[in-house]
Enzyme design. Structure first.
Site, PDB file in Angstrom:
ATOM      1  N   ARG A   1       0.866  -1.340  -0.074  1.00 28.94           N
ATOM      2  CA  ARG A   1      -0.008   0.082  -0.063  1.00 28.94           C
ATOM      3  C   ARG A   1       0.860   1.186  -0.094  1.00 28.94           C
ATOM      4  O   ARG A   1       1.635   1.298   0.876  1.00 28.94           O
ATOM      5  CB  ARG A   1      -0.968  -0.077   1.229  1.00 28.94           C
ATOM      6  CG  ARG A   1      -1.480   1.109   1.322  1.00 28.94           C
ATOM      7  CD  ARG A   1      -2.834   1.150   2.340  1.00 28.94           C
ATOM      8  NE  ARG A   1      -3.558   2.528   2.457  1.00 28.94           N
ATOM      9  CZ  ARG A   1      -4.581   2.832   3.127  1.00 28.94           C
ATOM     10  NH1 ARG A   1      -4.924   1.815   3.828  1.00 28.94           N
ATOM     11  NH2 ARG A   1      -4.848   3.864   3.318  1.00 28.94           N
TER      12      ARG A   1
ATOM     13  N   ARG B   1      -7.859   0.646  -2.565  1.00 28.19           N
ATOM     14  CA  ARG B   1      -6.675   0.070  -1.923  1.00 28.19           C
ATOM     15  C   ARG B   1      -6.340  -1.302  -1.668  1.00 28.19           C
ATOM     16  O   ARG B   1      -7.320  -2.027  -1.654  1.00 28.19           O
ATOM     17  CB  ARG B   1      -6.788   0.821  -0.216  1.00 28.19           C
ATOM     18  CG  ARG B   1      -7.827   0.280   0.575  1.00 28.19           C
ATOM     19  CD  ARG B   1      -9.001   1.135   0.621  1.00 28.19           C
ATOM     20  NE  ARG B   1      -8.924   2.499   0.279  1.00 28.19           N
ATOM     21  CZ  ARG B   1      -9.014   3.477   1.277  1.00 28.19           C
ATOM     22  NH1 ARG B   1      -8.622   3.000   2.521  1.00 28.19           N
ATOM     23  NH2 ARG B   1      -8.729   4.620   1.189  1.00 28.19           N
TER      24      ARG B   1
ATOM     25  N   ASP C   1      -6.260  -2.121   4.023  1.00 26.37           N
ATOM     26  CA  ASP C   1      -6.680  -1.278   4.935  1.00 26.37           C
ATOM     27  C   ASP C   1      -7.026  -1.615   6.140  1.00 26.37           C
ATOM     28  O   ASP C   1      -7.729  -2.691   5.925  1.00 26.37           O
ATOM     29  CB  ASP C   1      -8.149  -0.593   4.495  1.00 26.37           C
ATOM     30  CG  ASP C   1      -8.269   0.760   4.811  1.00 26.37           C
ATOM     31  OD1 ASP C   1      -7.390   1.444   5.539  1.00 26.37           O
ATOM     32  OD2 ASP C   1      -9.191   1.381   4.747  1.00 26.37           O
TER      33      ASP C   1
ATOM     34  N   ASP D   1      -8.288  -1.151   9.952  1.00 24.01           N
ATOM     35  CA  ASP D   1      -8.451   0.170  10.783  1.00 24.01           C
ATOM     36  C   ASP D   1      -8.751  -0.166  12.128  1.00 24.01           C
ATOM     37  O   ASP D   1      -9.273  -1.269  12.400  1.00 24.01           O
ATOM     38  CB  ASP D   1      -9.958   0.787  10.216  1.00 24.01           C
ATOM     39  CG  ASP D   1      -9.708   1.613   8.997  1.00 24.01           C
ATOM     40  OD1 ASP D   1      -8.619   2.021   8.746  1.00 24.01           O
ATOM     41  OD2 ASP D   1     -10.800   1.641   8.414  1.00 24.01           O
TER      42      ASP D   1
HETATM   43  N1  ROI Z   1     -16.054   0.271   0.794  1.00 23.23           N
HETATM   44  C1  ROI Z   1     -16.178  -0.842   1.104  1.00 23.23           C
HETATM   45  N2  ROI Z   1     -17.228  -1.698   0.901  1.00 23.23           N
HETATM   46  N3  ROI Z   1     -15.266  -1.477   2.168  1.00 23.23           N
HETATM   47  C2  ROI Z   1     -14.260  -0.805   2.482  1.00 23.23           C
HETATM   48  O1  ROI Z   1     -13.272  -1.214   3.240  1.00 23.23           O
HETATM   49  C3  ROI Z   1     -14.089   0.644   2.086  1.00 23.23           C
HETATM   50  N4  ROI Z   1     -12.986   1.489   2.414  1.00 23.23           N
HETATM   51  C4  ROI Z   1     -12.930   2.690   2.280  1.00 23.23           C
HETATM   52  C5  ROI Z   1     -14.146   3.511   1.364  1.00 23.23           C
HETATM   53  C6  ROI Z   1     -13.308   4.075   0.260  1.00 23.23           C
HETATM   54  C7  ROI Z   1     -14.620   4.461   2.270  1.00 23.23           C
HETATM   55  N5  ROI Z   1     -14.872   2.538   1.183  1.00 23.23           N
HETATM   56  C8  ROI Z   1     -14.949   1.350   1.346  1.00 23.23           C
HETATM   57  O2  ROI Z   1     -12.026   3.454   2.785  1.00 23.23           O
END
Ligand code: ROI
Length: 161
Positions: free
Chosen positions: A83, A93, A96, A98
């Site tokens: 990433r 991405r 991610d 979080d």
């Molecule tokens: N949309 C989905 N379905 N899943 C995600 O993990 C995700 N992550 C994001 C954004 C771009 C908001 N949209 C997403 O960061």
């Protein structure tokens, strides 16, 4: 030990593989133990629609790391997956990771907001979270099961369990 919940998401470079790899990497974090992992979900993108569908999951980890140490470790795993951190907050991405919740703590610093600001608005976070921690109560008293039952699923489905 604190119980933290981590949201995983990917929509590039073989997302299912990315999520499996990330779960394996999180299981190797020192001073920590992954205590549950949700099913792997297929979800539609939130935000701009001109990006691939996502794969999402949530896991619970018991950890002795501080929230910032945990964040640093998760960001290293994201970087390892390839990433590149740039100004694409709402874009596609590779990976991610979080921090959704860190015990019952409320954290508002420049690098970290916990509970995660999108937690209550995202079906791809609430439903996997309810799967592994239905009786969880947020710091503000809201109940995960009720929140998950009140949100539009927007096509969310279990991809594999
Ligand atoms: N949309 C989905 N379905 N899943 C995600 O993990 C995700 N992550 C994001 C954004 C771009 C908001 N949209 C997403 O960061």
């Amino acid at each position: 030990m604190i119980t933290a919940y981590i949201g995983l998401g990917s929509n590039l470079s073989d997302p299912v593989m990315q999520i499996h790899h990330a779960i394996a990497a999180v299981k190797k974090i020192d001073n920590s133990k992954v205590t549950s992992v949700s099913s792997i979900y297929f979800s539609r993108p939130m935000g701009p629609q001109d990006q691939p569908d996502y794969i999402n999951a949530v896991l619970a980890i018991e950890t002795n790391l501080s929230a910032i140490e945990l964040l640093n470790t998760l960001q290293a795993i994201e970087t390892e997956a390839g990433r590149v951190r740039k100004d694409n907050r709402w874009g596609a991405r590779i990976l991610d990771l979080d921090i959704l919740l860190y015990g019952n703590e409320i954290i508002k610093s420049q690098r970290l907001t916990v509970p995660h600001y999108g937690l209550k608005l995202r079906e791809f976070v609430l439903l996997p979270l309810a799967e592994i921690a239905a009786d969880l109560i947020l710091p503000d008293g809201d109940n995960i099961l009720e929140l998950s039952q009140g949100i539009d699923k927007n096509g969310l489905k279990v991809y594999s369990s």
